[in-house]
Design an enzyme around this catalytic site. Sequence first.
Site, short mmCIF file in Angstrom:
data_model
loop_
_atom_site.label_atom_id
_atom_site.label_comp_id
_atom_site.label_asym_id
_atom_site.label_seq_id
_atom_site.Cartn_x
_atom_site.Cartn_y
_atom_site.Cartn_z
N ARG A 113 0.86 -1.29 -0.03
CA ARG A 113 0.09 0.06 -0.04
C ARG A 113 0.84 1.35 0.05
NH1 ARG A 113 -5.52 1.31 0.84
NH2 ARG A 113 -6.25 -0.64 1.57
N HIS A 128 -10.90 -0.22 -0.76
CA HIS A 128 -11.28 0.31 0.67
C HIS A 128 -10.14 0.53 1.38
CE1 HIS A 128 -13.38 0.24 4.64
NE2 HIS A 128 -14.61 0.61 3.85
N TYR A 129 -9.96 1.39 2.60
CA TYR A 129 -8.83 1.77 3.22
C TYR A 129 -8.70 0.53 4.32
CZ TYR A 129 -12.21 2.68 7.28
OH TYR A 129 -13.23 2.32 8.30
N ARG A 130 -9.54 -0.58 4.28
CA ARG A 130 -8.97 -1.67 5.48
C ARG A 130 -8.35 -2.54 4.49
NH1 ARG A 130 -14.85 -1.79 7.96
NH2 ARG A 130 -14.55 -0.53 9.56
#
Length: 181
Positions: A113, A128-130
Amino acid sequence: MAADETNLIWVDLEMTGLEPEVDRIIEIATIVTDKELNILAEGPVIAIHQSEDVLAAMDDWNQKHHGESGLIDRVRASDFSEQDAIEQTIAFLSEHVPAGVSPMCGNSIGQDRRFLNRYMPTLEDYFHYRNIDVSSVKELVRRWRPEVMDGFKKQGTHQALVDIQESIAELRYYREKVFKI
């Protein structure tokens, strides 16, 4: 197949090193699974062209592993830019998962990431941020159920597609042996 919000996107990058401030992405691969970890589709595996200066700056470990796997030669021969890789990967993902809903899945995915955020922010924004990070599960298993650790062995090829396939298999293994769900 229609895009499904419950599908999961698995990604792996190979890089010239561990520091996104100086190192670069040289390979990307993606796989989409359903929520039960069944592989639905394998995305493009893209060697990303980098300059000789970038390749020469790799440390000994990366030179050795990416040289032995043939990745350095594939990077030199590649016509794909980072932008090409972004476009092809998003085109593939959009067929299977809507933007913004799937966590980024993989092993030590926080590192991937960081590189996506620096060099491929449009692709990073697709997630998604997760995260679903198999290495976090592995660290918990190592502490809570160490006897389970010997039952799963990875090849350690440092080839993006193989690494993702192994990450999916590893999470399946932990689900069966530890979570029993």
